[in-house]
Design a protein around this motif. Structure first.
Motif, PDB file in Angstrom:
ATOM      1  N   GLY A  54       9.271 -11.316 -18.557  1.00 27.89           N
ATOM      2  CA  GLY A  54       9.112  -9.863 -18.568  1.00 27.89           C
ATOM      3  C   GLY A  54       7.685  -9.418 -18.307  1.00 27.89           C
ATOM      4  O   GLY A  54       7.230  -8.418 -18.865  1.00 27.89           O
ATOM      5  N   CYS A  55       6.981 -10.142 -17.462  1.00 27.55           N
ATOM      6  CA  CYS A  55       5.581  -9.817 -17.174  1.00 27.55           C
ATOM      7  C   CYS A  55       5.487  -9.004 -15.885  1.00 27.55           C
ATOM      8  O   CYS A  55       5.411  -9.553 -14.783  1.00 27.55           O
ATOM      9  CB  CYS A  55       4.739 -11.086 -17.063  1.00 27.55           C
ATOM     10  SG  CYS A  55       2.979 -10.692 -16.859  1.00 27.55           S
ATOM     11  N   ALA A  56       5.478  -7.695 -16.027  1.00 24.96           N
ATOM     12  CA  ALA A  56       5.419  -6.801 -14.870  1.00 24.96           C
ATOM     13  C   ALA A  56       4.111  -6.958 -14.102  1.00 24.96           C
ATOM     14  O   ALA A  56       4.095  -6.909 -12.871  1.00 24.96           O
ATOM     15  CB  ALA A  56       5.603  -5.353 -15.319  1.00 24.96           C
ATOM     16  N   MET A  61       1.943  -8.757  -8.963  1.00 27.62           N
ATOM     17  CA  MET A  61       0.912  -9.522  -8.264  1.00 27.62           C
ATOM     18  C   MET A  61       1.529 -10.593  -7.366  1.00 27.62           C
ATOM     19  O   MET A  61       1.173 -10.718  -6.186  1.00 27.62           O
ATOM     20  CB  MET A  61      -0.021 -10.196  -9.287  1.00 27.62           C
ATOM     21  CG  MET A  61      -1.107 -11.051  -8.659  1.00 27.62           C
ATOM     22  SD  MET A  61      -2.054 -12.018  -9.869  1.00 27.62           S
ATOM     23  CE  MET A  61      -2.789 -10.727 -10.868  1.00 27.62           C
ATOM     24  N   HIS A  62       2.482 -11.348  -7.886  1.00 24.52           N
ATOM     25  CA  HIS A  62       2.991 -12.496  -7.142  1.00 24.52           C
ATOM     26  C   HIS A  62       4.050 -12.136  -6.113  1.00 24.52           C
ATOM     27  O   HIS A  62       4.164 -12.827  -5.095  1.00 24.52           O
ATOM     28  CB  HIS A  62       3.415 -13.605  -8.105  1.00 24.52           C
ATOM     29  CG  HIS A  62       2.230 -14.128  -8.830  1.00 24.52           C
ATOM     30  ND1 HIS A  62       1.212 -14.794  -8.178  1.00 24.52           N
ATOM     31  CD2 HIS A  62       1.842 -14.017 -10.122  1.00 24.52           C
ATOM     32  CE1 HIS A  62       0.268 -15.099  -9.044  1.00 24.52           C
ATOM     33  NE2 HIS A  62       0.624 -14.625 -10.228  1.00 24.52           N
ATOM     34  N   GLU A 156      -6.719  -7.776 -11.283  1.00 23.03           N
ATOM     35  CA  GLU A 156      -8.115  -8.066 -11.606  1.00 23.03           C
ATOM     36  C   GLU A 156      -8.843  -8.829 -10.520  1.00 23.03           C
ATOM     37  O   GLU A 156     -10.056  -8.890 -10.499  1.00 23.03           O
ATOM     38  CB  GLU A 156      -8.214  -8.800 -12.936  1.00 23.03           C
ATOM     39  CG  GLU A 156      -7.636 -10.193 -12.892  1.00 23.03           C
ATOM     40  CD  GLU A 156      -7.455 -10.804 -14.263  1.00 23.03           C
ATOM     41  OE1 GLU A 156      -7.456 -12.032 -14.331  1.00 23.03           O
ATOM     42  OE2 GLU A 156      -7.321 -10.079 -15.260  1.00 23.03           O
ATOM     43  N   ARG A 157      -8.078  -9.390  -9.582  1.00 23.24           N
ATOM     44  CA  ARG A 157      -8.701 -10.099  -8.451  1.00 23.24           C
ATOM     45  C   ARG A 157      -9.239  -9.128  -7.426  1.00 23.24           C
ATOM     46  O   ARG A 157      -9.856  -9.536  -6.455  1.00 23.24           O
ATOM     47  CB  ARG A 157      -7.687 -11.034  -7.801  1.00 23.24           C
ATOM     48  CG  ARG A 157      -7.070 -12.045  -8.732  1.00 23.24           C
ATOM     49  CD  ARG A 157      -5.946 -12.803  -8.086  1.00 23.24           C
ATOM     50  NE  ARG A 157      -4.952 -11.874  -7.572  1.00 23.24           N
ATOM     51  CZ  ARG A 157      -3.913 -12.229  -6.827  1.00 23.24           C
ATOM     52  NH1 ARG A 157      -3.739 -13.476  -6.495  1.00 23.24           N
ATOM     53  NH2 ARG A 157      -3.045 -11.336  -6.412  1.00 23.24           N
ATOM     54  N   GLY A 158      -8.962  -7.839  -7.623  1.00 21.65           N
ATOM     55  CA  GLY A 158      -9.452  -6.822  -6.693  1.00 21.65           C
ATOM     56  C   GLY A 158      -8.589  -6.673  -5.458  1.00 21.65           C
ATOM     57  O   GLY A 158      -9.026  -6.156  -4.445  1.00 21.65           O
ATOM     58  N   GLN A 159      -7.350  -7.154  -5.522  1.00 19.69           N
ATOM     59  CA  GLN A 159      -6.456  -7.068  -4.362  1.00 19.69           C
ATOM     60  C   GLN A 159      -5.445  -5.965  -4.542  1.00 19.69           C
ATOM     61  O   GLN A 159      -5.095  -5.566  -5.577  1.00 19.69           O
ATOM     62  CB  GLN A 159      -5.733  -8.403  -4.158  1.00 19.69           C
ATOM     63  CG  GLN A 159      -6.704  -9.505  -3.870  1.00 19.69           C
ATOM     64  CD  GLN A 159      -6.024 -10.858  -3.738  1.00 19.69           C
ATOM     65  OE1 GLN A 159      -4.852 -11.034  -3.991  1.00 19.69           O
ATOM     66  NE2 GLN A 159      -6.801 -11.848  -3.341  1.00 19.69           N
TER      67      GLN A 159
END
Length: 159
Positions: A54-56, A61-62, A156-159
Motif C-alpha cells: 500500500g505504498c502510493a 515512482m516505480h 525525492e530524486r528530483g524526477q
C-alpha cells in the motif's frame, strides 16, 4: 480498536534529512541490489511489492520509472492481477512476481520450496541473491515511505 484519524497527507519525517547516514546506507544497499540485475524485472518487483504494501509514494515512482524505460501500459496495468493475466508475463516474470509476493508476505511459514524453485529455475545463485536483495530493498523503502507518510507524486530524486 484504535482508529488513526490523521490525514494521510501529513508527512511525519523525511529520512534523507533527519537520518542521512541511514538514508545513504539504504541507497548503497539499493545500488548493490541493482547491480547486474535486469532493470525491467526490478521495476516489476518494486511495483508488485509496493501494491501489496500500500505504498502510493513508491508505486507512483516505480510505475513512472517502468513506463519511462518502455514497459507497456498494458503490462503495467496487469501486475496486480498477474496470475489472471499470464499472457502478459513471461515464465521468468511470473516466477519473479510470485517470489516477490512470497517474500513480501513472509508469514510464519516463510517462502515455500516450490516458490523458491520456480524462481531459481531462472537464476543462478548470484542472481537469486540479487533477486532477494531487490525484494528486500523495495520492502524496506515501502516501510520508510508508508511509516513516514511520504506523499504520492513527490519524488525525492528530483524526477
Amino acid at each position: 480498536m484504535t482508529t488513526d484519524t490523521h490525514p494521510v497527507s501529513t508527512q511525519r519525517l523525511t529520512v534523507p534529512t533527519t537520518n542521512p547516514k541511514v538514508y545513504k546506507a539504504l541507497v548503497a544497499l539499493q545500488m548493490a541490489a541493482a547491480a547486474d540485475f535486469d532493470a525491467e524485472l526490478a521495476e516489476l518487483i518494486k511495483i508488485r511489492a509496493s501494491q501489496i504494501n500500500g505504498c502510493a509514494y513508491c508505486l507512483h515512482m516505480h510505475v513512472s520509472d517502468a513506463s519511462a524505460m518502455g514497459i507497456s501500459d498494458r503490462k503495467l496495468h496487469m501486475i496486480a492481477v498477474w496470475r489472471e493475466a499470464p499472457n502478459f508475463f513471461s515464465e521468468r516474470e511470473q516466477a519473479v512476481l510470485e517470489f516477490t509476493e512470497a517474500v513480501t508476505r513472509l508469514g510464519e511459514h516463510g517462502v515455500g520450496d516450490d516458490v523458491y524453485a520456480r524462481a531459481a529455475a531462472h537464476f543462478d545463485e548470484f542472481g537469486m541473491g540479487q533477486l532477494l536483495a531487490n525484494v528486500i530493498m523495495i520492502n524496506a523503502w515501502n516501510r520508510v515511505a508508508v511509516t513516514s507518510r511520504y506523499p504520492a507524486g513527490d519524488d525525492e530524486r528530483g524526477q
